[in-house]
Design a protein around this motif. Structure first.
Motif, PDB file in Angstrom:
ATOM      1  N   LEU A 167      12.028  20.516  35.914  1.00 22.74           N
ATOM      2  CA  LEU A 167      12.232  20.844  34.632  1.00 22.74           C
ATOM      3  C   LEU A 167      13.594  20.471  34.116  1.00 22.74           C
ATOM      4  CD1 LEU A 167       9.990  23.846  33.676  1.00 22.74           C
ATOM      5  CD2 LEU A 167       9.213  21.408  33.093  1.00 22.74           C
ATOM      6  N   LEU A 168      14.489  20.987  34.913  1.00 18.54           N
ATOM      7  CA  LEU A 168      15.915  20.961  34.453  1.00 18.54           C
ATOM      8  C   LEU A 168      16.528  19.660  34.822  1.00 18.54           C
ATOM      9  CD1 LEU A 168      17.312  24.460  36.070  1.00 18.54           C
ATOM     10  CD2 LEU A 168      17.382  23.504  33.503  1.00 18.54           C
ATOM     11  N   ALA A 169      15.842  19.031  35.810  1.00 22.92           N
ATOM     12  CA  ALA A 169      16.522  17.775  36.323  1.00 22.92           C
ATOM     13  C   ALA A 169      15.894  16.521  35.291  1.00 22.92           C
ATOM     14  CB  ALA A 169      16.091  17.215  37.633  1.00 22.92           C
ATOM     15  N   LEU A 170      14.659  16.774  35.004  1.00 20.77           N
ATOM     16  CA  LEU A 170      14.083  15.775  34.322  1.00 20.77           C
ATOM     17  C   LEU A 170      14.087  15.534  32.759  1.00 20.77           C
ATOM     18  CD1 LEU A 170      10.897  15.326  36.496  1.00 20.77           C
ATOM     19  CD2 LEU A 170      12.925  13.756  36.574  1.00 20.77           C
TER      20      LEU A 170
ATOM     21  N   PRO B  36       5.437  17.098  35.687  1.00 23.16           N
ATOM     22  CA  PRO B  36       5.698  17.325  37.051  1.00 23.16           C
ATOM     23  C   PRO B  36       6.112  18.897  37.508  1.00 23.16           C
ATOM     24  CG  PRO B  36       6.583  15.327  36.319  1.00 23.16           C
ATOM     25  CD  PRO B  36       6.413  15.996  35.200  1.00 23.16           C
ATOM     26  N   GLY B  37       7.240  19.279  36.451  1.00 24.56           N
ATOM     27  CA  GLY B  37       7.833  20.599  36.674  1.00 24.56           C
ATOM     28  C   GLY B  37       6.922  21.643  36.473  1.00 24.56           C
ATOM     29  N   LEU B  38       6.153  21.574  35.279  1.00 25.13           N
ATOM     30  CA  LEU B  38       5.030  22.220  34.878  1.00 25.13           C
ATOM     31  C   LEU B  38       3.738  22.315  35.785  1.00 25.13           C
ATOM     32  CD1 LEU B  38       4.935  21.509  30.923  1.00 25.13           C
ATOM     33  CD2 LEU B  38       5.996  23.683  31.975  1.00 25.13           C
ATOM     34  N   LEU B  39       3.540  21.306  36.385  1.00 21.67           N
ATOM     35  CA  LEU B  39       2.436  21.264  37.374  1.00 21.67           C
ATOM     36  C   LEU B  39       2.796  21.879  38.594  1.00 21.67           C
ATOM     37  CD1 LEU B  39      -0.329  20.085  38.349  1.00 21.67           C
ATOM     38  CD2 LEU B  39       1.117  18.154  39.314  1.00 21.67           C
ATOM     39  N   LEU B  40       4.115  21.951  39.028  1.00 16.81           N
ATOM     40  CA  LEU B  40       4.699  22.701  40.330  1.00 16.81           C
ATOM     41  C   LEU B  40       4.553  23.986  39.984  1.00 16.81           C
ATOM     42  CD1 LEU B  40       7.381  20.236  41.550  1.00 16.81           C
ATOM     43  CD2 LEU B  40       5.085  20.861  42.685  1.00 16.81           C
ATOM     44  N   ILE B  41       4.998  24.598  38.753  1.00 18.50           N
ATOM     45  CA  ILE B  41       5.099  25.925  38.534  1.00 18.50           C
ATOM     46  C   ILE B  41       3.755  26.513  38.522  1.00 18.50           C
ATOM     47  CG2 ILE B  41       5.812  27.448  36.390  1.00 18.50           C
ATOM     48  CD1 ILE B  41       7.920  25.700  36.002  1.00 18.50           C
TER      49      ILE B  41
END
Length: 465
Positions: free
Chosen positions: A350-353, A365-370
């Motif tokens: 989330l921070l990187a993208l 992608p970040g929300l999916l991984l979380i």
């Protein structure tokens, strides 16, 4: 105490219990996508909406221990149904709210009180009805899946309802779901008879509630008055110490305190409670920060914001529903460690993208991984704690467990939200998410200290400290 070792759960009992967890989790996150709509309609600010959400979560946390304790005296089903009715009244009042004050009364107070009454029975009844290790893991998996989906899908459903009808309709939706749970819950039969002679520690209940309220209010004050923040947090520490001394004094005098200090002497349970707190802190903190950032900084409406959160919902759904299968293949410790690792990677994404791409789907992608990470570990953490104690302490540990989880939700919204609201910009977003990542790493470290063996054993047996 009645023997429930051979008790067979009535058909369909899990449905109202899981739905109850869903609607309470939904209530904690669906308002995140209504920030602009509520602010405009009720003539308030982002901070005002944050306060409504935080007070709701705080009331739940402050009253969960008393809510679990009174189930022994008045009965699990009776408390469950009473909590649903109070919650439903609060939802209707919120839907009709003419201003922020009435919204706080309906949503933050009445729905918070109702949740604190109905949620402990959900976990107590599940523990008592599902005594076999695999069936209990499956039952908790279904309940935690619905809870996680409620929290993650809250923005999506709330966005759809808000954009299609209006934010008030989201509270009407809650009232309808609660009414259906009341109808479904009629088939539940309390497996253990209530004991009207069980004493209730009023002093302990007041001290614990006041201490938690002062703590969270202190965090909320950080964005505009550091001196007030320090005063409130110091006052919280004093009150919580008085609470501890009060329950110790009652135990030494042979009286029954609000919560037994024995619950805190179980190392495995204590570590499980820490992981629970951090899981919900990260989930609710992320939900509030990302939703506020997308609406206030990026200018997206409720439905656009909600749709983006489907990634987290999918991750939670897939992993939570597979909880029983995962529990057979991996130890609870392994699942919780893996969950925190995946969650930290998700926050990193989330921070990187977010800063590199204007397209909001860069957050997916970040929300999916979380969602995957949290879904993997929500059920094992609950099972570790609930299974650490016998039937006679299920009321106490269920209240404590839900208190710790909801305190995490409240702290997540308060800490991350305060950082974000203090300066709504990409830098504030990065600071809030970085803070959540650091806290998630602390959860990972706590998970590594859990016992390496699995907790599977006959129901009612107490786990060794």
């Amino acid at each position: 105490m009645a023997d429930t070792g051979s008790l067979s759960p009535p058909r369909g009992v899990l449905v109202p219990l899981a739905l109850a967890q869903f609607i309470c989790s939904f209530a904690g996150s669906n308002m995140n996508v209504m920030i602009n709509d509520i602010s405009a309609d009720l003539n308030t600010t982002v901070h005002g909406v944050q306060m409504v959400i935080t007070i709701f979560l705080l009331v739940m946390a402050a009253l969960m221990i008393p809510g679990g304790k009174i189930t022994d005296r008045y009965g699990r089903k009776r408390c469950f149904m009473a909590g649903l009715i109070i919650y439903g009244v609060g939802a209707v009042l919120s839907a009709l709210a003419p201003g922020l004050g009435v919204l706080i009364l309906g949503n933050s107070i009445l729905e918070g009180v109702g949740t604190a009454m109905l949620i402990p029975p959900v976990y107590i009844l599940t523990t008592l009805f599902f005594t076999e290790t695999t069936s209990r893991a499956r039952a908790f998996g279904a309940i935690m899946a619905m809870g996680g989906i409620g929290a993650a899908a809250g923005p999506l459903l709330g966005g759809l309802i808000t954009s299609g009808i209006g934010w008030r309709a989201a509270f009407a939706f809650q009232a309808l779901v609660v009414a259906s749970i009341v109808l479904l819950g009629r088939r539940i039969v309390d497996p253990v008879r209530p004991d009207p002679t069980v004493p209730f520690d009023v002093t302990g209940a007041v001290l614990s509630a006041v201490g938690l309220v002062l703590l969270v209010m202190g965090i909320l004050a950080a964005d505009n008055d550091l001196r007030l923040m320090l005063v409130l947090i110091a006052a919280s520490a004093v009150v919580l110490v008085l609470f501890f001394l009060s329950i110790r004094a009652k135990e030494k005098a042979g009286r029954v305190p609000l919560i037994s200090t024995n619950l805190f002497r179980n190392r495995t349970s204590n570590l499980g409670l820490v992981t629970q707190n951090i899981q919900w802190l990260v989930l609710m903190g992320t939900s509030f920060v990302v939703a506020a950032y997308l609406q206030v900084v990026r200018g997206y409406n409720a439905i656009q914001t909600g749709v983006i959160f489907t990634a987290a919902t999918v991750g939670l759904l897939v992993t939570s529903l597979g909880a029983a299968r995962l529990a057979r293949r991996r130890t609870e410790r392994t699942l919780i460690i893996a969950g925190f690792l995946v969650t930290v990677v998700g926050i990193g994404a989330l921070l990187a993208l977010a800063g590199r791409f204007e397209n909001p789907w860069a957050l997916a992608p970040g929300l999916l991984l979380i969602g995957i990470g949290l879904g993997v570990m929500l059920t094992p953490s609950v099972d570790i704690v609930q299974s650490s104690f016998g039937e006679d302490q299920q009321g106490e540990i269920s209240g404590l467990s839900r208190c710790v989880s909801n305190l995490g939700s409240s702290l997540g919204t308060a800490i991350a939200g305060t950082i974000l609201v203090a300066g709504l910009s990409s830098h504030a977003y990065a600071a809030a998410m970085t803070t959540l990542a650091i806290i998630a790493i602390a959860g990972f470290l706590a998970a590594t200290a859990l016992p390496r063996h699995d907790s599977a054993r006959p129901a009612g047996a107490s786990r060794a400290g």
